[in-house]
Enzyme design. Sequence first.
Site, PDB file in Angstrom:
ATOM      1  N   SER A 152      14.502  10.877  29.216  1.00  0.00           N
ATOM      2  CA  SER A 152      13.097  11.071  29.009  1.00  0.00           C
ATOM      3  C   SER A 152      13.269  12.722  29.415  1.00  0.00           C
ATOM      4  CB  SER A 152      12.485  10.477  29.750  1.00  0.00           C
ATOM      5  OG  SER A 152      10.947  10.937  29.875  1.00  0.00           O
ATOM      6  N   GLU A 184      12.696   4.722  22.947  1.00  0.00           N
ATOM      7  CA  GLU A 184      12.290   4.349  23.756  1.00  0.00           C
ATOM      8  C   GLU A 184      13.146   3.353  23.707  1.00  0.00           C
ATOM      9  OE1 GLU A 184       8.208   3.276  25.517  1.00  0.00           O
ATOM     10  OE2 GLU A 184       7.801   5.155  25.847  1.00  0.00           O
ATOM     11  N   HIS A 224      10.823   9.611  24.050  1.00  0.00           N
ATOM     12  CA  HIS A 224       9.498   8.181  23.578  1.00  0.00           C
ATOM     13  C   HIS A 224       8.858   8.447  22.234  1.00  0.00           C
ATOM     14  CE1 HIS A 224       9.624   8.229  28.108  1.00  0.00           C
ATOM     15  NE2 HIS A 224       9.592   9.068  27.954  1.00  0.00           N
TER      16      HIS A 224
END
Length: 283
Positions: free
Chosen positions: A144, A213, A186
């Site tokens: 992330s 993800e 994401h």
Amino acid sequence: MLQLESLSDRTRMPQLTKTAVLVIGGAEDKVHGREILHTFFARAGAADARIAIFPSASREPTIIGDRYRSIFEEMGAKVIKVLDIREREQAEDPHFQEFIQECTGVFLTGGDQLRLCGLLADTPLIEKMRMRVHSGEITLAGTSAGAAVMGHHMIAGGGSGECPNRSLVDMATGLGIIPEVIVDQHFHNRNRMSRLMSAIAAHPDRLGIGIDEDTCAMFEKDGILQVMGKGTVTIIDPGKMSHTNHAAVSATEPVSLHNLQVHILGYGDRYHLHQRCIFPPEA
């Protein structure tokens, strides 16, 4: 980033004997198969792994650091240290620097990429880490926010779900681990295709990497990235782009990008970062 090992199918892990950089789109499986985390653990030395965890991007660094510590302890890592840096001065701690010099793997957690870079960019600790990554001495993973910081140009924030435009993306300077790329995470889960295209329109000398993800783009030293996980990795290549009006339109007007190449890579697919070509999964 070393020589790529073969991968035959979804049921078998790649041969895990070389260091690599694992760029993870976030929300990786931490409970069940943990393929991505197991791959990082194995590439970092398995039972001999000495892992440094940086939870600095998180607003709850103690909680997130302890969570990853318990995961790698369960896997059997030899030594694990959470480098809970909350002030830039801590990056000069000689004990932290000593551990970075002797560790075999570094894991950057999720959170806020601006916070992560604000605390760590251009510190002696990160310079030491970057040198060891580039010399193939350690395996690095970032998830992330920890993935977003991999390039020299970093997506710091922005919107989604619109056509490409200059106001859709906020850019900053990342850690420059893989300076040729701009990473977004994401990716399809949060409809960020236009955001990454907007970033590439502003920096057409870079390669856009959008990672879903529970998906990882694993970069080897020979310049090849390999996809693992449940989603896809999107490559946006502006190398043959013939026109963009990026510099001529206002911040909210649509950006044109002509002759842009887009590749969607699934599990086991490979892409050469420098030659900019695709290899199918190895049989």
